[in-house]
Design a protein around this motif. Sequence first.
Motif, mmCIF file in Angstrom:
data_model
loop_
_atom_site.group_PDB
_atom_site.id
_atom_site.type_symbol
_atom_site.label_atom_id
_atom_site.label_comp_id
_atom_site.label_asym_id
_atom_site.label_seq_id
_atom_site.Cartn_x
_atom_site.Cartn_y
_atom_site.Cartn_z
ATOM 1 N N VAL A 1 0.878 -1.177 0.000
ATOM 2 C CA VAL A 1 0.000 0.000 0.000
ATOM 3 C C VAL A 1 0.910 1.219 0.000
ATOM 4 C CG1 VAL A 1 -1.783 1.274 1.259
ATOM 5 C CG2 VAL A 1 -1.766 -1.220 1.333
ATOM 6 N N THR A 2 0.663 2.153 -0.903
ATOM 7 C CA THR A 2 1.507 3.343 -0.988
ATOM 8 C C THR A 2 0.716 4.594 -0.614
ATOM 9 O OG1 THR A 2 0.985 3.773 -3.306
ATOM 10 C CG2 THR A 2 2.848 2.279 -2.845
ATOM 11 N N GLY A 3 1.435 5.663 -0.404
ATOM 12 C CA GLY A 3 0.811 6.930 -0.067
ATOM 13 C C GLY A 3 -0.138 7.424 -1.136
ATOM 14 N N ALA A 4 0.093 7.048 -2.390
ATOM 15 C CA ALA A 4 -0.815 7.446 -3.471
ATOM 16 C C ALA A 4 -2.213 6.887 -3.250
ATOM 17 C CB ALA A 4 -0.266 6.980 -4.817
ATOM 18 N N GLN A 5 -2.304 5.765 -2.552
ATOM 19 C CA GLN A 5 -3.601 5.128 -2.309
ATOM 20 C C GLN A 5 -4.216 5.538 -0.981
ATOM 21 O OE1 GLN A 5 -1.361 1.663 -2.846
ATOM 22 N NE2 GLN A 5 -2.691 0.888 -4.448
ATOM 23 N N THR A 6 -3.440 6.187 -0.120
ATOM 24 C CA THR A 6 -3.948 6.537 1.213
ATOM 25 C C THR A 6 -3.913 8.038 1.468
ATOM 26 O OG1 THR A 6 -1.780 6.332 2.274
ATOM 27 C CG2 THR A 6 -3.137 4.319 2.151
ATOM 28 N N GLY A 7 -3.758 8.804 0.422
ATOM 29 C CA GLY A 7 -3.659 10.245 0.602
ATOM 30 C C GLY A 7 -2.433 10.635 1.418
ATOM 31 N N GLY A 8 -1.380 9.811 1.363
ATOM 32 C CA GLY A 8 -0.156 10.079 2.094
ATOM 33 C C GLY A 8 -0.189 9.693 3.559
ATOM 34 N N ARG A 9 -1.306 9.106 4.016
ATOM 35 C CA ARG A 9 -1.445 8.810 5.446
ATOM 36 C C ARG A 9 -0.539 7.678 5.937
ATOM 37 N NH1 ARG A 9 -6.134 9.296 3.383
ATOM 38 N NH2 ARG A 9 -7.670 10.855 3.878
ATOM 39 N N PHE A 10 -0.411 6.599 5.148
ATOM 40 C CA PHE A 10 0.448 5.491 5.562
ATOM 41 C C PHE A 10 0.842 4.673 4.349
ATOM 42 C CE2 PHE A 10 -3.593 3.337 5.451
ATOM 43 C CZ PHE A 10 -3.301 2.037 5.095
ATOM 44 N N SER A 11 1.864 3.847 4.531
ATOM 45 C CA SER A 11 2.248 2.874 3.515
ATOM 46 C C SER A 11 2.652 1.590 4.225
ATOM 47 C CB SER A 11 3.392 3.404 2.635
ATOM 48 O OG SER A 11 4.556 3.673 3.383
#
Length: 132
Positions: free
Chosen positions: A46-56
């Motif tokens: 999971v990358t920040g692009a998928q979490t709005g920068g919240r976590f990876s």
Amino acid sequence: MNDLFSDLDCGIVARLADNAVAETLSGEQPWHAHPIFAGVALKHLVTGAQTGGRFSAHLVRLEPGAEIGDHLHEASWELHEVAAGSGRCLLGGRPIDYAPGVAAVLPQNVPHSVRAGLDGLRLLAKFVPALL
């Protein structure tokens, strides 16, 4: 081996509401050789692009004796969950023995390194906010 690391590596995951994240967690994600540390490979779940920068979240595979040398993350906290193998983390100069079931919280701006034991090391590493 039937463990979390192997399950994630093969794409066995729980149903997720966000299909983009579910696709990312599939076993089709490639392993990437670490750009600096030999014998270390990463799989970005999971990358920040998928979490709005919240976590990876990333699988980390260290071959026997491989080391992620001393470094720090200026903007992110890191959580290591040891899935398989053995090794040692030096966190701010303090040793933490790594074995399956061990979890370590690595605060931002604290130097740390990780060395795999003779049987290698498998980690699930999570970053808040996202590393990538």
